[in-house]
Design a protein around this motif. Structure first.
Motif, PDB file in Angstrom:
ATOM      1  N   ALA A 169      45.609  41.227  50.526  1.00  0.00           N
ATOM      2  CA  ALA A 169      45.775  39.776  50.415  1.00  0.00           C
ATOM      3  C   ALA A 169      44.450  39.052  50.648  1.00  0.00           C
ATOM      4  O   ALA A 169      44.149  38.066  49.972  1.00  0.00           O
ATOM      5  CB  ALA A 169      46.835  39.286  51.397  1.00  0.00           C
ATOM      6  N   ALA A 170      43.652  39.523  51.609  1.00  0.00           N
ATOM      7  CA  ALA A 170      42.346  38.894  51.854  1.00  0.00           C
ATOM      8  C   ALA A 170      41.418  39.083  50.666  1.00  0.00           C
ATOM      9  O   ALA A 170      40.671  38.169  50.282  1.00  0.00           O
ATOM     10  CB  ALA A 170      41.720  39.466  53.123  1.00  0.00           C
ATOM     11  N   LEU A 171      41.442  40.277  50.061  1.00  0.00           N
ATOM     12  CA  LEU A 171      40.635  40.521  48.864  1.00  0.00           C
ATOM     13  C   LEU A 171      41.078  39.595  47.736  1.00  0.00           C
ATOM     14  O   LEU A 171      40.248  38.998  47.037  1.00  0.00           O
ATOM     15  CB  LEU A 171      40.765  41.978  48.443  1.00  0.00           C
ATOM     16  N   GLY A 172      42.396  39.468  47.555  1.00  0.00           N
ATOM     17  CA  GLY A 172      42.898  38.570  46.520  1.00  0.00           C
ATOM     18  C   GLY A 172      42.547  37.125  46.786  1.00  0.00           C
ATOM     19  O   GLY A 172      42.230  36.366  45.864  1.00  0.00           O
ATOM     20  N   ALA A 173      42.597  36.714  48.053  1.00  0.00           N
ATOM     21  CA  ALA A 173      42.218  35.340  48.394  1.00  0.00           C
ATOM     22  C   ALA A 173      40.757  35.073  48.059  1.00  0.00           C
ATOM     23  O   ALA A 173      40.403  33.985  47.586  1.00  0.00           O
ATOM     24  CB  ALA A 173      42.484  35.072  49.874  1.00  0.00           C
ATOM     25  N   ALA A 174      39.885  36.062  48.303  1.00  0.00           N
ATOM     26  CA  ALA A 174      38.472  35.901  47.951  1.00  0.00           C
ATOM     27  C   ALA A 174      38.293  35.798  46.445  1.00  0.00           C
ATOM     28  O   ALA A 174      37.453  35.033  45.949  1.00  0.00           O
ATOM     29  CB  ALA A 174      37.660  37.080  48.502  1.00  0.00           C
ATOM     30  N   ILE A 175      39.079  36.574  45.686  1.00  0.00           N
ATOM     31  CA  ILE A 175      39.031  36.496  44.225  1.00  0.00           C
ATOM     32  C   ILE A 175      39.428  35.099  43.760  1.00  0.00           C
ATOM     33  O   ILE A 175      38.781  34.502  42.892  1.00  0.00           O
ATOM     34  CB  ILE A 175      39.966  37.563  43.618  1.00  0.00           C
ATOM     35  N   LEU A 176      40.494  34.552  44.346  1.00  0.00           N
ATOM     36  CA  LEU A 176      40.921  33.196  43.985  1.00  0.00           C
ATOM     37  C   LEU A 176      39.870  32.170  44.373  1.00  0.00           C
ATOM     38  O   LEU A 176      39.596  31.225  43.625  1.00  0.00           O
ATOM     39  CB  LEU A 176      42.252  32.874  44.667  1.00  0.00           C
ATOM     40  N   ALA A 177      39.268  32.341  45.552  1.00  0.00           N
ATOM     41  CA  ALA A 177      38.238  31.399  46.003  1.00  0.00           C
ATOM     42  C   ALA A 177      37.025  31.432  45.088  1.00  0.00           C
ATOM     43  O   ALA A 177      36.343  30.416  44.904  1.00  0.00           O
ATOM     44  CB  ALA A 177      37.835  31.721  47.437  1.00  0.00           C
ATOM     45  N   ALA A 178      36.739  32.604  44.512  1.00  0.00           N
ATOM     46  CA  ALA A 178      35.584  32.729  43.615  1.00  0.00           C
ATOM     47  C   ALA A 178      35.859  32.161  42.236  1.00  0.00           C
ATOM     48  O   ALA A 178      34.948  32.102  41.402  1.00  0.00           O
ATOM     49  CB  ALA A 178      35.172  34.194  43.498  1.00  0.00           C
ATOM     50  N   GLY A 179      37.105  31.742  41.972  1.00  0.00           N
ATOM     51  CA  GLY A 179      37.398  31.074  40.715  1.00  0.00           C
ATOM     52  C   GLY A 179      38.304  31.821  39.772  1.00  0.00           C
ATOM     53  O   GLY A 179      38.495  31.389  38.636  1.00  0.00           O
ATOM     54  N   PHE A 180      38.917  32.940  40.204  1.00  0.00           N
ATOM     55  CA  PHE A 180      39.804  33.692  39.330  1.00  0.00           C
ATOM     56  C   PHE A 180      41.062  32.896  39.042  1.00  0.00           C
ATOM     57  O   PHE A 180      41.633  32.278  39.930  1.00  0.00           O
ATOM     58  CB  PHE A 180      40.180  35.024  39.977  1.00  0.00           C
ATOM     59  N   ARG A 181      41.481  32.931  37.782  1.00  0.00           N
ATOM     60  CA  ARG A 181      42.740  32.324  37.400  1.00  0.00           C
ATOM     61  C   ARG A 181      43.485  33.276  36.488  1.00  0.00           C
ATOM     62  O   ARG A 181      42.908  33.817  35.544  1.00  0.00           O
ATOM     63  CB  ARG A 181      42.511  30.987  36.664  1.00  0.00           C
ATOM     64  N   SER A 182      44.766  33.472  36.761  1.00  0.00           N
ATOM     65  CA  SER A 182      45.568  34.308  35.881  1.00  0.00           C
ATOM     66  C   SER A 182      45.601  33.676  34.499  1.00  0.00           C
ATOM     67  O   SER A 182      45.742  32.463  34.359  1.00  0.00           O
ATOM     68  CB  SER A 182      46.995  34.429  36.425  1.00  0.00           C
ATOM     69  N   SER A 183      45.433  34.493  33.456  1.00  0.00           N
ATOM     70  CA  SER A 183      45.333  33.960  32.097  1.00  0.00           C
ATOM     71  C   SER A 183      46.140  34.827  31.146  1.00  0.00           C
ATOM     72  O   SER A 183      46.792  35.791  31.532  1.00  0.00           O
ATOM     73  CB  SER A 183      43.872  33.907  31.652  1.00  0.00           C
ATOM     74  N   THR A 184      46.083  34.472  29.876  1.00  0.00           N
ATOM     75  CA  THR A 184      46.764  35.256  28.850  1.00  0.00           C
ATOM     76  C   THR A 184      45.844  36.295  28.236  1.00  0.00           C
ATOM     77  O   THR A 184      46.230  37.009  27.326  1.00  0.00           O
ATOM     78  CB  THR A 184      47.270  34.324  27.728  1.00  0.00           C
ATOM     79  N   ARG A 185      44.605  36.363  28.724  1.00  0.00           N
ATOM     80  CA  ARG A 185      43.660  37.360  28.242  1.00  0.00           C
ATOM     81  C   ARG A 185      43.186  38.205  29.410  1.00  0.00           C
ATOM     82  O   ARG A 185      43.128  37.731  30.545  1.00  0.00           O
ATOM     83  CB  ARG A 185      42.450  36.683  27.569  1.00  0.00           C
TER      84      ARG A 185
END
Length: 387
Positions: free
Chosen positions: A265-281
């Motif tokens: 969860a902490a790794l995922g939170a860092a990914i989100l903080a860095a700007g990751f967004r779930s997409s269709t690609r």
């Protein structure tokens, strides 16, 4: 380059991750601390112990506070003092962030300081999340974003493991008191989480089937499962692997045990903080490593520097000089801007080339049609003369 900070305050251990989404940058930095808050004589708090600040000493400790968030009676320290549990969580967050200071003034999604995202247990209702949000705001930490453990674990899976975006992911989180099952699709929890107490006799496969059925989904709708843990059971590799194998055997989908497994969860939170967004690609993975502990932080996170201006060239020399002397200060660029090629620009250039190709093909087609009409006219004239 974008840098993000993700935090999870767990029941036994707490994790902070500093990660960049730029390929070729250093591996993410992972800090792990025991979830015990040590309170100093001057009122400051330190998560996980260690050496107290100079001139102070520890006067009390407090633990078990995550499970007490929202409890009107609060949580008691070792000397009997009572605090609101959500305020203690905020103190733990502040202590972890303090270990990363000074934070760089660049690298965030908006060009400023890195964003911070912290997770909360997926089983919390809206009132408990609001309690934590209010405590963060009261402490002046309005900029910290909140996301559930399941959504953060789903972001980790989509960024680092999934081959296809927008999948329906089952988050199976097991702890010493039971299990929490949450369904996540395209980065967002699909309805409420389901809590199953330990010792009730139901198996992990039956629990996940119940969660699917509650929303009208069949097992065939499930694309993957992420197994995470917290507490003592998270340290039992055999037990965690057994849960994953049982789910994989029942549903026939990709099942992974998150790193740590309390760190996913902490790794995922860092990914989100860095700007990751779930997409269709599909998204390019940022290469998060398996679980490990690091206590030295932010020794070398540098953004790519523009070299057009003389002032910027001087800044680059200052960075090199600081690295050779061991200094950790980060010079501020005179330009204050980073050269960025946006997706829109890249797509635009590709679109221009495509349009040019279509125009050329259209011209060729017109000339072919003109030639065919001419040939038909000549053939008709010859036929008339022959008659």
């Amino acid at each position: 380059m974008s840098v993000g900070i993700g935090i999870r305050i767990g029941s036994l251990v707490s994790t902070l991750v500093v990660a960049s989404n730029e390929p070729g940058t250093p591996d993410p930095i992972v800090i792990v601390r025991d979830t015990v808050l040590y309170i100093c004589s001057d009122g400051r708090a330190l998560l996980g112990g260690g050496d107290p600040p100079e001139g102070t000493e520890f006067v009390s400790t407090v633990s078990g506070f995550v499970a007490r968030v929202g409890d009107p009676e609060g949580v008691a320290t070792s000397d009997g003092t009572r605090y609101r549990a959500e305020d203690v969580v905020v103190s733990a967050l502040r202590s972890l962030i303090r270990e990363c200071e000074p934070l760089p003034t660049f690298g965030g999604r908006d060009g400023g300081a890195p964003a911070v995202v912290t997770t909360y247990p997926s089983m919390w209702d809206a009132d408990l999340v609001a309690d934590l949000r209010n405590s963060l705001n009261y402490a002046g930490l309005n900029e910290i974003s909140l996301v559930s453990d399941a959504e953060a674990a789903g972001a980790w899976f989509e960024s680092e493991v999934a081959e296809q975006p927008g999948q329906l992911i089952g988050s199976y989180h097991v702890d010493d008191a039971g299990a929490t099952v949450t369904l996540v699709r395209s980065g967002v929890s699909s309805g409420r989480a389901f809590r199953f107490a330990a010792g009730r006799g139901s198996s992990p496969t039956a629990q996940l089937s119940s969660a699917l059925g509650a929303f009208g989904w069949l097992p065939s709708n499930l694309d993957a499962v992420v197994v995470t843990g917290d507490g003592l059971v998270a340290r039992d590799d055999v037990a965690m692997r057994g849960v994953a194998d049982a789910l994989a055997g029942k549903f026939g989908v990709h099942v992974v045990v998150g790193p740590g497994p309390e760190q996913a969860a902490a790794l995922g939170a860092a990914i989100l903080a860095a700007g990751f967004r779930s997409s269709t690609r599909p998204n390019r993975p940022i290469g998060l490593p398996p679980s490990y502990d690091v206590t030295e932080v932010l020794t070398a996170i540098r953004a790519p520097l523009p070299v057009e201006a003389e002032a910027d060239a001087a800044a680059i020399e200052a960075v090199a000089a600081g690295a050779s002397t061991g200094e950790r200060s980060v010079p501020v660029l005179a330009s204050g801007e980073m050269p960025v090629v946006t997706v829109a620009e890249a797509d635009g250039s590709a679109a221009t080339e495509t349009e040019s190709g279509w125009r050329s093909a259209g011209k060729i087609l017109v000339w072919v049609l003109v030639a065919l009409v001419g040939i038909a006219a000549v053939a008709a004239a010859v036929l008339v003369l022959a008659l």
